[in-house]
Design a protein around this motif. Sequence first.
Motif: not given
Length: 725
Positions: A651-652, A663-665, A673-676
């Motif tokens: 993800a990062p 970016v969320p921790q 968030e990536l799925e969205a």
Amino acid sequence: MGLFSGIQLASRTARCHLCQLSTSKSWFSTKFTPLGGKNILLMGPPGAGKTTVGKIVALKLGLPAIDVDDDVLETMWKMPVAAKLAEVGGRRFLEEEGRTLCNFSASGCIISLTGSNPLHAEAMQHMKQNGLVVYLDVDSEDIIERLGRMKVNRIVGQEEGVSMRDILLFRKQFYEKWLDVRVFCGRGDTVEEVAEKILRAVERYQEHDEETYVSTRCGGSELSDRKTYFSDVVIEGLAADGGLYVPKKGFQKVPKSEWLRLISMSYPEKASVLLEKCIHPLDVSALDLRNMVFKAYGANFSSERVAPVKHLVENQYVQELFHGPTASFKDLALQLMPQLFAHCLPPMCNFLILVATSGDTGSAVLSGFSRLSGTDRHRTSVLVFFPEEGVSQIQKLQMTSFREGNARAVSVLSDFDFCQKSIKRMFGESGLTGHLAVEYGTVLSTANSINWARLLPQVVYHSSCYLDLCRDGVVNFGEPVDVCIPTGNFGNAMSALYAKQMGIPLRKVICASNHNRVVADFITTGRYDLQDRPLQLSHSPAIDILKSSNLERFIHHVSDRSSRLVKDLFTRLDTQKHFQLPEHLLGKMQQEVQAGWCSEDDCLAAIQSLHTQTGYLMDTHTAVAKVVADRLQDGSCPTVLCSTAHYGKFAPAVFKALQIQNVPQDPTEQLKELEAAASGPEAHREMMKCLRERGRRGHGVCQADYSVLVEEVESMIQDSFLKVT
């Protein structure tokens, strides 16, 4: 002695005795038979051609042919089978048919069973005592067509309102239960072709000693005193001389008619058929193998198709290999391999599976072995070594979440190559392996792709990929396809080449490296050079590898199995850190594989570009493959990218590629968030579940010292097998 040579030496005369003892009828042949007096029992549905094929096989072998319908049932009942069925009804017919067969005995004959014999357990147990059951696995459409020509519209056990297709499907479970050998028939195979397949299948069954394995570093003459079977290589992993095991006779070539039939089958069905061709039934029976396969590729995969192929852009496609429980292509092998391992375990020993991982193998091994149960689970433990700074955060969380039972992951303050080299060294030190065997009753093995049982299941998904393209009308069978594979240890690429050997029309296998481009440089120049070449961390850590183990199998393959050359080259690599492939082999190698590499910036740019164009999100390894494929493909045929991991595992890097700020921790929030942001693929449910339920945990960290890793191994054995619970 082979089947046909043995028959030539046998007497040309045969005597058959027919004895009437109350209701018993016995047939005995004194002629030489390929199975030492056993019968060959032909089993299959009505319309499979058992009677006709049985007569052809019997004629070729010079043996008596017995048709159960004509020669047993009608003789004993003194009436046609159809009349008996009409008289007593379906259920009673099965019982009377079974009882009659229980009173029948024969030796050295070709016996064509009825389509309903396998539904009577006692009768089949009786027949199997002196017979090899050969299942004529004929396509249901061929069966229905033949039955139509024969004007058969109903068979035994078919209730009112049940279609012929449904009753054939129902019966299949009984055929699968009793078979010893499957003869997989292609669409439209003639009876003569089926007969030849039966003869080859029986010959293969009796020549178990010929289906053995050799080390890439040791010629056949050096191994003449020892036969190494599939069950041996699964347990041993690495050959005693440091080489890798390969099948002595290579792979069976699958006929086109069989590939065409496989197109419409499910992934587990394809896997069962193909793996049966690669694993001798005396090592793993067809029934056991089928059960393992259907357990391996079931509800634990989020896609019903297991390894679906999707259109990407233009003439590019992507095979999604990340729908297994740990979101990596490693699941395709490691949901099956532990079951094969447990099946092959010899009695009275414990086994410690040692694994070096650059990221995905670790969690996949832990997941696969955790699904074992009973004594299999109690007799095996798994210890995974991974580089502390060389895997993603989510990969680390996945591995360290397996802490129950005999499973542990330990990080090492070094790189993957050190971890892999240390494990190979442990296998090669007879003092250490002897000490562990004597002191703890424990044998070391491995689940890395150096283990043949890890590599073999990967052949299936490369085959399935091509067949799916045929099903979807992208290509007709026989038309070429290129495949581009993110490459580190070369196992995935090697399995594609093996699929090609079996008959899948792959034109080029394209190997894609990141900036650790030792494989790409080797394929381009023929020089493998580790001198002054430190490992560089990348956004695609699963291919951050410098010493590529499965290249040894590839060089063995392209050098026409020259074990002396392989041994010389890899000894030189160990001592001098480099070797040069002979010039005549460089061109031969480049006919089968191409290679390129991708910079970190190009990797991230590819993710962003495809997402902007289609909304589809690639992980970093798939992006490496896309960059290289874009450079090397000529557009003349479709190219498939092997997508080896779900984007959520990295993800990062994906956030960086998409240039998303703030970016969320929390890793779970990152995935959401990536799925969205993506139109596909959807979030990986098992990865999300793992992160929600287990969260962050501490784990063991050890120094980059071989003796420290040995201490970890001994400690793992003590904790797994010596503690009283």
